[in-house]
Design a protein around this motif. Structure first.
Motif, mmCIF file in Angstrom:
data_model
loop_
_atom_site.group_PDB
_atom_site.id
_atom_site.type_symbol
_atom_site.label_atom_id
_atom_site.label_comp_id
_atom_site.label_asym_id
_atom_site.label_seq_id
_atom_site.Cartn_x
_atom_site.Cartn_y
_atom_site.Cartn_z
ATOM 1 N N VAL A 1 -22.294 -19.860 62.076
ATOM 2 C CA VAL A 1 -21.884 -21.454 61.625
ATOM 3 C C VAL A 1 -21.590 -22.163 62.798
ATOM 4 C CG1 VAL A 1 -21.379 -20.824 59.128
ATOM 5 C CG2 VAL A 1 -19.418 -20.626 60.857
ATOM 6 N N ASP A 2 -21.619 -23.444 62.719
ATOM 7 C CA ASP A 2 -20.973 -24.341 63.784
ATOM 8 C C ASP A 2 -19.738 -25.269 63.144
ATOM 9 O OD1 ASP A 2 -22.634 -23.497 65.969
ATOM 10 O OD2 ASP A 2 -24.223 -25.153 65.405
ATOM 11 N N PHE A 3 -18.758 -25.443 63.798
ATOM 12 C CA PHE A 3 -17.653 -25.942 63.631
ATOM 13 C C PHE A 3 -17.510 -27.379 64.551
ATOM 14 C CE2 PHE A 3 -16.451 -21.919 61.878
ATOM 15 C CZ PHE A 3 -16.022 -22.451 60.623
ATOM 16 N N ALA A 4 -17.189 -28.485 64.074
ATOM 17 C CA ALA A 4 -16.978 -29.761 64.880
ATOM 18 C C ALA A 4 -15.894 -30.547 64.289
ATOM 19 C CB ALA A 4 -18.429 -30.364 65.161
ATOM 20 N N VAL A 5 -15.319 -31.344 65.047
ATOM 21 C CA VAL A 5 -14.410 -32.301 64.521
ATOM 22 C C VAL A 5 -14.807 -33.719 65.054
ATOM 23 C CG1 VAL A 5 -11.770 -33.073 64.566
ATOM 24 C CG2 VAL A 5 -12.399 -30.651 64.860
ATOM 25 N N ASN A 6 -14.878 -34.518 63.880
ATOM 26 C CA ASN A 6 -15.327 -35.862 63.997
ATOM 27 C C ASN A 6 -14.177 -36.724 64.521
ATOM 28 O OD1 ASN A 6 -13.892 -36.671 61.675
ATOM 29 N ND2 ASN A 6 -15.718 -36.620 60.319
ATOM 30 N N ARG A 7 -14.266 -38.199 64.716
ATOM 31 C CA ARG A 7 -13.180 -39.219 65.216
ATOM 32 C C ARG A 7 -12.085 -39.306 64.269
ATOM 33 N NH1 ARG A 7 -17.131 -44.060 67.379
ATOM 34 N NH2 ARG A 7 -18.098 -42.673 69.156
ATOM 35 N N GLU A 8 -12.354 -39.042 62.938
ATOM 36 C CA GLU A 8 -11.359 -38.958 62.087
ATOM 37 C C GLU A 8 -10.512 -37.961 61.738
ATOM 38 O OE1 GLU A 8 -14.694 -40.065 61.081
ATOM 39 O OE2 GLU A 8 -14.158 -42.209 61.626
ATOM 40 N N GLY A 9 -11.043 -36.890 62.630
ATOM 41 C CA GLY A 9 -10.338 -35.580 62.530
ATOM 42 C C GLY A 9 -10.542 -34.675 61.352
ATOM 43 N N ASP A 10 -11.852 -34.908 60.558
ATOM 44 C CA ASP A 10 -12.364 -34.123 59.631
ATOM 45 C C ASP A 10 -13.180 -32.912 60.300
ATOM 46 O OD1 ASP A 10 -11.495 -35.738 57.513
ATOM 47 O OD2 ASP A 10 -13.302 -37.134 58.036
ATOM 48 N N VAL A 11 -12.900 -31.711 59.843
ATOM 49 C CA VAL A 11 -13.777 -30.806 60.363
ATOM 50 C C VAL A 11 -15.198 -30.701 59.814
ATOM 51 C CG1 VAL A 11 -13.902 -28.054 60.542
ATOM 52 C CG2 VAL A 11 -11.636 -29.335 60.842
ATOM 53 N N ILE A 12 -15.905 -30.525 60.508
ATOM 54 C CA ILE A 12 -17.472 -30.445 59.999
ATOM 55 C C ILE A 12 -17.845 -29.056 60.140
ATOM 56 C CG2 ILE A 12 -19.726 -31.405 60.287
ATOM 57 C CD1 ILE A 12 -17.899 -33.381 59.268
ATOM 58 N N ILE A 13 -18.544 -28.366 59.090
ATOM 59 C CA ILE A 13 -19.143 -27.042 59.464
ATOM 60 C C ILE A 13 -20.575 -26.928 58.822
ATOM 61 C CG2 ILE A 13 -18.294 -26.410 56.991
ATOM 62 C CD1 ILE A 13 -18.069 -23.486 57.889
ATOM 63 N N LYS A 14 -21.386 -26.691 59.545
ATOM 64 C CA LYS A 14 -22.750 -26.389 59.284
ATOM 65 C C LYS A 14 -23.315 -25.077 59.662
ATOM 66 C CE LYS A 14 -24.155 -29.029 63.424
ATOM 67 N NZ LYS A 14 -24.797 -30.110 63.912
ATOM 68 N N LYS A 15 -24.400 -24.923 59.093
ATOM 69 C CA LYS A 15 -25.283 -23.597 59.508
ATOM 70 C C LYS A 15 -25.763 -23.674 60.722
ATOM 71 C CE LYS A 15 -28.446 -20.342 57.317
ATOM 72 N NZ LYS A 15 -29.592 -20.007 56.297
ATOM 73 N N ALA A 16 -25.338 -22.526 61.727
ATOM 74 C CA ALA A 16 -25.920 -22.797 63.022
ATOM 75 C C ALA A 16 -27.532 -22.599 63.056
ATOM 76 C CB ALA A 16 -25.241 -21.823 63.906
ATOM 77 N N SER A 17 -28.230 -23.428 63.809
ATOM 78 C CA SER A 17 -29.658 -22.880 64.093
ATOM 79 C C SER A 17 -29.616 -22.012 65.376
ATOM 80 C CB SER A 17 -30.216 -24.353 64.179
ATOM 81 O OG SER A 17 -29.685 -25.316 65.269
ATOM 82 N N PRO A 18 -30.760 -21.224 65.305
ATOM 83 C CA PRO A 18 -30.835 -20.344 66.300
ATOM 84 C C PRO A 18 -31.267 -21.431 67.670
ATOM 85 C CG PRO A 18 -32.460 -19.924 64.938
ATOM 86 C CD PRO A 18 -31.746 -21.172 64.291
ATOM 87 N N ASN A 19 -31.023 -20.924 68.917
ATOM 88 C CA ASN A 19 -31.221 -21.591 69.823
ATOM 89 C C ASN A 19 -32.627 -21.165 70.416
ATOM 90 O OD1 ASN A 19 -28.531 -22.709 70.287
ATOM 91 N ND2 ASN A 19 -27.913 -20.706 71.654
ATOM 92 N N PRO A 20 -33.368 -22.436 70.527
ATOM 93 C CA PRO A 20 -34.848 -22.105 70.956
ATOM 94 C C PRO A 20 -34.866 -21.583 72.464
ATOM 95 C CG PRO A 20 -34.402 -24.495 70.725
ATOM 96 C CD PRO A 20 -33.038 -23.666 70.308
ATOM 97 N N GLY A 21 -35.595 -20.700 72.585
ATOM 98 C CA GLY A 21 -35.435 -19.882 73.924
ATOM 99 C C GLY A 21 -34.545 -18.847 74.195
ATOM 100 N N SER A 22 -33.851 -18.851 73.153
ATOM 101 C CA SER A 22 -32.693 -17.653 73.393
ATOM 102 C C SER A 22 -33.249 -16.314 73.219
ATOM 103 C CB SER A 22 -31.582 -17.865 72.111
ATOM 104 O OG SER A 22 -32.011 -17.650 71.102
ATOM 105 N N ILE A 23 -32.582 -15.211 73.751
ATOM 106 C CA ILE A 23 -33.001 -13.967 73.540
ATOM 107 C C ILE A 23 -32.737 -13.297 72.366
ATOM 108 C CG2 ILE A 23 -32.816 -11.620 74.877
ATOM 109 C CD1 ILE A 23 -32.112 -13.124 77.601
ATOM 110 N N PRO A 24 -33.549 -12.974 71.645
ATOM 111 C CA PRO A 24 -33.395 -12.239 70.279
ATOM 112 C C PRO A 24 -32.531 -10.996 70.346
ATOM 113 C CG PRO A 24 -35.558 -11.981 70.828
ATOM 114 C CD PRO A 24 -35.002 -12.824 71.970
ATOM 115 N N ASP A 25 -31.868 -10.490 69.529
ATOM 116 C CA ASP A 25 -31.068 -9.306 69.518
ATOM 117 C C ASP A 25 -32.135 -7.944 69.411
ATOM 118 O OD1 ASP A 25 -29.305 -7.260 69.387
ATOM 119 O OD2 ASP A 25 -28.908 -7.443 67.370
ATOM 120 N N ARG A 26 -32.056 -7.416 70.160
ATOM 121 C CA ARG A 26 -33.155 -6.236 70.529
ATOM 122 C C ARG A 26 -33.052 -5.239 69.218
ATOM 123 N NH1 ARG A 26 -31.169 -2.387 75.335
ATOM 124 N NH2 ARG A 26 -28.981 -2.364 74.783
ATOM 125 N N PHE A 27 -31.831 -5.114 68.801
ATOM 126 C CA PHE A 27 -31.998 -4.169 67.664
ATOM 127 C C PHE A 27 -32.234 -4.772 66.462
ATOM 128 C CE2 PHE A 27 -28.495 -2.840 70.736
ATOM 129 C CZ PHE A 27 -29.044 -1.321 70.914
#
Length: 79
Positions: A29-55
Motif C-alpha cells: 500500500v502507498d500512504f500520502a498526506v494531502n494539503r488538508e492533512g488527511d491521510v490517503i491510502i491506496k493499493k500500490a501499483s507495481p513499478n514498471p521496469g522493477s526487478i521481480p522477486d526471483r523467489f
C-alpha cells in the motif's frame, strides 16, 4: 471508523476499506498526506521496469513431485 495505533506504529485497516481497495494479505500500500492533512491510502501499483522477486517468480513452477527420500538420495549421491 476509528482504530487504535499500536506501540509499533501499526493500525488495522478496517475490513470495509480493505475490500473497497481490493487489499489482501501481502498487498503493498502507498500512504500520502494531502494539503488538508488527511491521510490517503491506496493499493500500490507495481513499478514498471522493477526487478521481480526471483523467489515469487519461481513459486509453484516445479513440475516434478519428489519424495523426500528419493531427493535426499539424489543430492547425497547415495546408491
Amino acid at each position: 471508523m476509528p482504530t487504535t495505533l499500536s506501540s509499533k506504529g501499526q493500525v488495522t485497516i478496517p475490513k470495509q476499506i480493505r475490500e473497497a481497495l481490493g487489499l489482501a494479505t501481502g498487498c503493498a500500500v502507498d500512504f500520502a498526506v494531502n494539503r488538508e492533512g488527511d491521510v490517503i491510502i491506496k493499493k500500490a501499483s507495481p513499478n514498471p521496469g522493477s526487478i521481480p522477486d526471483r523467489f515469487e517468480a519461481a513459486r509453484g513452477k516445479a513440475d516434478v513431485k519428489w519424495r523426500t527420500d528419493d531427493l535426499m538420495t539424489l543430492l547425497r549421491g547415495e546408491n
